[in-house]
Enzyme design. Structure first.
Site, PDB file in Angstrom:
ATOM      1  N   TYR A   1     -15.394  59.004  -6.666  1.00 44.95           N
ATOM      2  CA  TYR A   1     -16.619  59.111  -7.430  1.00 44.95           C
ATOM      3  C   TYR A   1     -16.508  60.116  -8.594  1.00 44.95           C
ATOM      4  O   TYR A   1     -16.741  59.767  -9.743  1.00 44.95           O
ATOM      5  CB  TYR A   1     -17.755  59.520  -6.498  1.00 44.95           C
ATOM      6  CG  TYR A   1     -19.031  58.734  -6.688  1.00 44.95           C
ATOM      7  CD1 TYR A   1     -20.042  58.777  -5.732  1.00 44.95           C
ATOM      8  CD2 TYR A   1     -19.229  57.973  -7.820  1.00 44.95           C
ATOM      9  CE1 TYR A   1     -21.203  58.069  -5.892  1.00 44.95           C
ATOM     10  CE2 TYR A   1     -20.393  57.253  -7.989  1.00 44.95           C
ATOM     11  CZ  TYR A   1     -21.375  57.316  -7.019  1.00 44.95           C
ATOM     12  OH  TYR A   1     -22.537  56.624  -7.177  1.00 44.95           O
TER      13      TYR A   1
ATOM     14  N   GLU B   1     -15.299  57.905 -17.084  1.00 43.69           N
ATOM     15  CA  GLU B   1     -16.357  57.302 -17.889  1.00 43.69           C
ATOM     16  C   GLU B   1     -16.856  58.258 -18.970  1.00 43.69           C
ATOM     17  O   GLU B   1     -17.009  57.884 -20.132  1.00 43.69           O
ATOM     18  CB  GLU B   1     -17.526  56.875 -16.988  1.00 43.69           C
ATOM     19  CG  GLU B   1     -17.201  55.698 -16.067  1.00 43.69           C
ATOM     20  CD  GLU B   1     -18.252  55.485 -14.988  1.00 43.69           C
ATOM     21  OE1 GLU B   1     -19.442  55.765 -15.255  1.00 43.69           O
ATOM     22  OE2 GLU B   1     -17.883  55.052 -13.879  1.00 43.69           O
TER      23      GLU B   1
END
Lengths: 280, 242
Positions: free
Chosen positions: B164, B171
């Site tokens: 995660y 990103e």
């Protein structure tokens, strides 16, 4: 504060009421004070011992904040207060007369709402959780700023169809403002002060209330109409977005109200729709 | 009376039968869907490994797998539908947000801003997504087949701890790298004056998107941590997010 009632959170029974604020009391000897919790809203947080009931946000104060915000925020953009647009535009006014008209309409709308909150509306529950106030204010104030920014922008483009469009829009807007006000008065007159009886609203002598024949919540219908008028007048996408979001929310409320009318009254007129005649 | 009672029970049986067939169809469809998605992301993984082994570099890797990635990530929109019609007991909003953020990354950042396609951060988040999705979809598949190997359950509820944050880093770095190109080209932006009296600046929008990770990521992360504690400590697994 005139009258404070304390209700059981689960059963909603009246436990007691206070009419002489300032007395120390115990109202249920079964549970000693440390096991008692008082809240403004059944789902809200417990009030602290030090909270003063008069100073908690309740009823009208909430609505006044919600409505005063957009009124003042729009005016700030209208008067082109510094730090919004480029410095050379500070404190200038728009050259388009529709922008002045829009400011008058927007301000009129929120002044009307403030006055109605103070003098017309009778609130059935006097409380609102703090969470809601924050959410509502963000919504009203945020949209007001977003709209006002573009309408009062130096590069604002007036409506394509010019005077015709603006005139039609103004008529629609004023018609719906009067309509909305008429409905609020009619609803107020339904229930005399202090009474708890609920009645079906019916058309009165005022033609603006004749829409009750077709709709359960004409106040929302007229509100939608006002904002459609304002959208047409300003030809501004953020206004259209605000109208759409408001319409969705009001439809939800209207459907709920319509459903509760149907449940409560056997003889509820079948011709009526919640918010849009025959449609919704 | 006799016929009245019979009608009653016949109706009941019919609705129960309908419910059971609907449930069976739903399970069959979901099993097919999850197997297909597992396969799709596996294909992606293999393609990436092969490319890297053959070319020895990550440059051009994104272009190579772009179509497959776009296909399978976009297909995941169906999952929102699954929640909406109730055959998967997860919140529509949570699923919607998750899928939309992926779609946004794939179509509105990496796909449209060609200059950043060779960035290492792109490879980072694509690898992370691939590992995560293979684990997730095979978990759902085995669950539906009522035969869940412990290591799949372990993987689903442990790998995210590392995956995660790594994905978020990939990103964010990618969006950040795209900013100068967005500003220069003015893409997806609408300037004043225009007849709609509205403006949109994609550059500032991307900045707001980056900032939104700050409140959103911890919420999702701690939600997964809570799920993990519940599942791996022997309590009943309820695949329903609050």
């Amino acid at each position: 504060l005139k009258h404070v009632e304390i209700l059981d959170a689960k059963t909603k029974d009246k436990l007691c009421f206070l009419d002489k604020v300032g007395n120390i009391f115990t109202f249920n000897p079964q549970w000693y004070p440390a096991r008692q919790s008082i809240r403004l809203d059944p789902k809200g947080k417990s009030l602290k011992d030090e909270d003063v009931l008069q100073h908690l946000p309740v009823g009208t104060t909430v609505f006044l904040t919600e409505y005063a915000g957009p009124l003042l925020i729009y005016l700030m953009f209208y008067f082109r207060v510094p730090f919004i647009y480029a410095p050379k535009y500070d404190f200038t006014t728009s050259k388009h007369w529709v922008v002045h008209l829009a400011c008058m309409c927007h301000s009129f709308h929120y002044v009307k709402r403030l006055l109605e909150t103070l003098f017309v509306h009778r609130f059935s529950h006097g409380t609102m959780p703090l969470r809601n106030i924050f959410k509502n204010c963000t919504y009203y104030w945020g949209f007001a700023a977003w709209m006002a920014y573009y309408i009062n922008h130096p590069l604002y483009t007036p409506p394509i169809y010019g005077e015709q469009q603006i005139r039609l829009a103004l008529i629609v807007f004023l018609f719906c403002q009067i309509g909305n006000f008429s409905i609020h008065i009619a609803l107020r007159n339904l229930r005399p002060p202090g009474s708890k009886t609920r009645k079906i609203p019916y058309p009165t002598k005022n033609p603006f209330t004749w829409i009750f024949l077709l709709v359960s919540c004409p106040n929302y219908t007229y509100e939608l109409g006002s904002w459609l008028g304002f959208t047409l007048m300003t030809q501004c996408l953020p206004v259209a977005a605000f109208t759409l979001v408001g319409f969705i929310q009001m439809t939800v409320w209207a459907k709920g109200k319509h459903r509760s009318y149907l449940k409560e009254f056997r003889d509820y007129p079948t011709l009526r729709s919640p918010i849009l005649p025959f449609i919704l | 009376m006799a016929s009245g009672e019979e009608d009653g029970t016949v109706e009941e049986k019919e609705t129960n039968n309908k419910k059971r067939t609907k449930g069976a169809i739903a399970t069959a469809w979901l099993t097919f869907y999850n197997i297909a998605m597992t396969a799709g992301w596996l294909v992606l993984a293999v393609a990436m490994v092969r490319y890297y082994l053959q070319k020895g570099t990550h440059k051009g890797l994104y272009r190579n797998i772009a179509r497959t990635l776009k296909f399978f990530q976009t297909f995941a929109l169906l999952e929102v539908g699954h929640c909406a019609i109730g055959i998967v007991r997860t919140s529509v909003i949570v699923t919607g947000v998750q899928v939309c953020s992926r779609i946004f990354m794939v179509w509105f950042v990496t796909n449209s801003i060609r200059q950043i396609q060779n960035e290492e951060s792109v490879i980072l988040f694509v690898v992370v997504w691939t590992i995560t999705e293979i684990t997730r979809y095979s978990f759902y598949t085995f669950n539906l087949l009522n035969h869940l190997p412990y290591f799949i359950k372990w993987a689903r509820y442990n790998m995210f701890i590392v995956m995660y944050p790594l994905g978020v880093i990939g990103e964010l770095l990618t969006i950040h790298a795209s900013l100068p190109y967005v500003r220069r080209s003015g893409m997806y932006s609408l300037r004043l004056p225009n007849k709609y009296n509205v403006s949109f600046d994609y550059y500032y929008f991307l900045i707001i998107v980056m900032l939104s990770y700050i409140p959103l990521f911890p919420q999702l992360y701690f939600h997964m941590l809570r799920q993990r504690r519940r599942v791996l400590h022997g309590e009943i697994v309820v695949e329903k997010d609050e």
